[in-house]
Design an enzyme around this catalytic site. Structure first.
Site, PDB file in Angstrom:
ATOM      1  N   CYS A  50       1.262  -2.166  -8.414  1.00  0.00           N
ATOM      2  CA  CYS A  50       1.339  -0.773  -8.293  1.00  0.00           C
ATOM      3  C   CYS A  50       2.421  -0.619  -7.027  1.00  0.00           C
ATOM      4  CB  CYS A  50      -0.061  -0.191  -7.660  1.00  0.00           C
ATOM      5  SG  CYS A  50      -0.032   1.395  -7.537  1.00  0.00           S
ATOM      6  N   LYS A  78      -2.745  -8.967  -4.542  1.00  0.00           N
ATOM      7  CA  LYS A  78      -1.855  -7.953  -4.142  1.00  0.00           C
ATOM      8  C   LYS A  78      -1.662  -8.576  -2.585  1.00  0.00           C
ATOM      9  CE  LYS A  78      -1.236  -3.145  -3.817  1.00  0.00           C
ATOM     10  NZ  LYS A  78      -1.785  -1.770  -4.314  1.00  0.00           N
ATOM     11  N   GLU A 108      -4.062  -1.161 -13.570  1.00  0.00           N
ATOM     12  CA  GLU A 108      -4.777  -1.249 -12.430  1.00  0.00           C
ATOM     13  C   GLU A 108      -6.120  -0.425 -12.358  1.00  0.00           C
ATOM     14  OE1 GLU A 108      -4.327  -1.115  -7.422  1.00  0.00           O
ATOM     15  OE2 GLU A 108      -3.083   0.294  -8.881  1.00  0.00           O
TER      16      GLU A 108
END
Length: 510
Positions: free
Chosen positions: A384, A332, A265
């Site tokens: 994440c 996300k 990321e």
């Protein structure tokens, strides 16, 4: 006994509650001393039982303060490193957050002492662990949720880990609290040890049941790259080029050899609109070398007024011509509070602006997103922070998923225990779902995790290196991935019904 006399001293109780809370953190990664979870809870239960309601609330608070204050101390580091706040202001914000988390333990201590303090089998087996699970659920849900340091994760290497593919880490937490209550409440220790001997004997047989199986000669060669870059997110063109050069240095030798190359990321932190030339360049190289590059990117979409941004994952090299970049990305869903968006914006935004707190303004992707088909393999993408939200991952999972994929940025937390805790939760996801995970971080830990939650190969923190491996595809479906969180919800409903019934029964006979 001298120890029992000490227990009657309230100041000693407070001191012991803090120490036992701190002690409980040692059951988690990187320490992984899993029996300490039980010891920490046994001490908490004894302290609550030996006190009145007011003392129980204070004892519970200080246990929580020691537990969370030590276990998530890395938040203070991120406030200093990312927030750029003064030490005093960072300490104040950190303390308020720890107080908030500790209030859940206070509520547990209050309800424990008021309703479930009697030493009986029903409280040990059901009510006390059920109460803990209910409060864990609320903590994981309110204000976007913070499901960190749940005791089920601490048992990834314990004899209880066989439960994860069947009922998930939530039920392991339930069992840890149940075992702890048994250890304190049962006077007949011989009976207790016999009970647990039979339990672990039973677990030995269940542990040898495999809900998944490898597909012979069906594997894919992947390369994960950890650049160990020092800077955080930067929009400076020179810094971005320098970062890309580090990753391309490790990419070039495996082009055409590895089917998939993964960068973590935030490697291309600038907006997708501003990086089209770079993306087209990388896409062409990957396509010509028959390789797929996966990395993080900030994507954008125009709404009625302006552009909205998403923290995303992009897949390059699937075709020579990219008609629409937005069609080859994952967006996300679970955003980091204060890092990627501001919760309760109307109230907190003016205050944060006053103290010059850096604020990102990302939007959420869809809760349900289809797995990405790469080289005829289906990858479930997790970005994440999302790896700690098991319910979302399970709801996106199906038997068609071949691998789990997580890209992470852990540079916010310096040389702390956060990356190890984060990695431990990623291992639990693999164990629950019975799939290998490709876990790629910018400064550690980077690893390939087996379907049983163990590590196949990894790069430790603060090392600039690549990891190349053939990973086998697994099939099959675990009970937990099939029934999701339904069993634990049934337990919670039964717990509430029994609690209400017992309370009414208590009033009738008293």
């Amino acid at each position: 006994m001298l120890f029992d006399l000490f227990f009657k001293n309230f100041l000693f109780k407070i001191f012991l509650s803090i120490i036992s809370g701190v002690f409980g953190v040692l059951s988690f990664s990187p320490y992984n001393i899993w029996p300490i979870a039980i010891i920490s809870l046994v001490i908490l239960f004894k302290l609550i039982y030996e006190s009145n309601i007011k003392e129980s609330c204070l004892i519970s608070f200080f246990w929580g303060f020691g537990f969370y204050g030590t276990g998530i101390s890395w938040i203070y580091i991120s406030l200093i490193k990312f927030g750029g706040l003064s030490k005093i202001l960072s300490i104040i914000i950190f303390i308020f957050f720890i107080i908030y988390l500790s209030l859940y333990i206070v509520l547990f201590g209050f309800l424990f002492k008021k309703y479930f303090f009697k030493k009986n089998i029903l409280n040990c087996l059901f009510n006390i662990p059920g109460l803990w699970i209910v409060l864990d659920y609320f903590r994981s849900s309110f204000f976007t949720g913070f499901p960190w340091l749940q005791f089920g994760y601490s048992q990834i290497n314990s004899p209880l880990n066989f439960i994860a593919p069947i009922l998930g880490f939530e039920f392991i937490t339930f069992l840890i609290v149940m075992i702890s209550s048994f250890f304190y409440f049962f006077k007949n220790k011989l009976y207790l040890f016999l009970y647990f001997f039979l339990f672990f004997l039973f677990s030995f047989f269940l542990k040898n049941i495999y809900w998944y199986y490898p597909i012979k000669n069906d594997y894919i060669k992947v390369t994960l790259i950890q650049g160990n870059e020092k800077n955080l997110i930067t929009y400076n063109i020179k810094d971005i080029k320098k970062k890309i050069n580090v990753y391309y240095k490790y990419t070039k030798p495996v082009l055409g050899k590895s089917k998939i190359i993964i960068w973590p990321e935030s490697i291309i932190p600038n907006n997708i609109i501003n990086q089209k030339n770079l993306l087209y360049f990388l896409n062409k190289i990957m396509y010509l070398k028959n390789t797929i590059l996966i990395t993080g990117i900030i994507s954008s979409k125009r709404n009625l007024k302006n552009f909205i941004n998403f923290n995303s994952v992009i897949f390059l090299g699937k075709s020579l011509i990219i008609k629409s970049i937005n069609n080859i990305i994952y967006k996300k869903y679970h955003l980091v509070p204060f890092g990627e968006y501001i919760p309760m914006k109307l109230i907190l935004y003016p205050l944060l602006k006053l103290i010059n707190f850096p604020m990102e303004n990302f939007s959420k992707g869809n809760y349900l997103q289809s797995p990405q088909n790469i080289c005829n393999k289906n990858f479930l993408t997790i970005l994440c922070y999302e790896v700690i939200f098991s319910e979302q991952i399970k709801n996106n999972f199906s038997s068609q998923v071949d691998f789990l994929l997580t890209l992470s940025n852990n540079s916010w937390f310096g040389n702390s225990i956060e990356p190890w805790q984060h990695y431990q939760m990623a291992c639990m996801r693999s164990l629950e779902l019975g799939r290998s995970m490709l876990y790629c971080s910018n400064n550690g830990i980077t690893a390939i995790i087996n379907p049983d939650g163990s590590c196949q190969k990894k790069i430790s923190q603060f090392i600039s290196k690549s990891l190349t491996l053939n990973i086998i595809r697994y099939k099959g479906i675990t009970p937990y991935s099939k029934f999701k969180i339904i069993p634990i919800k049934i337990f919670v409903i039964i717990f509430i019904i029994i609690s209400i019934f017992l309370k009414k029964l208590y009033k009738i006979f008293n």
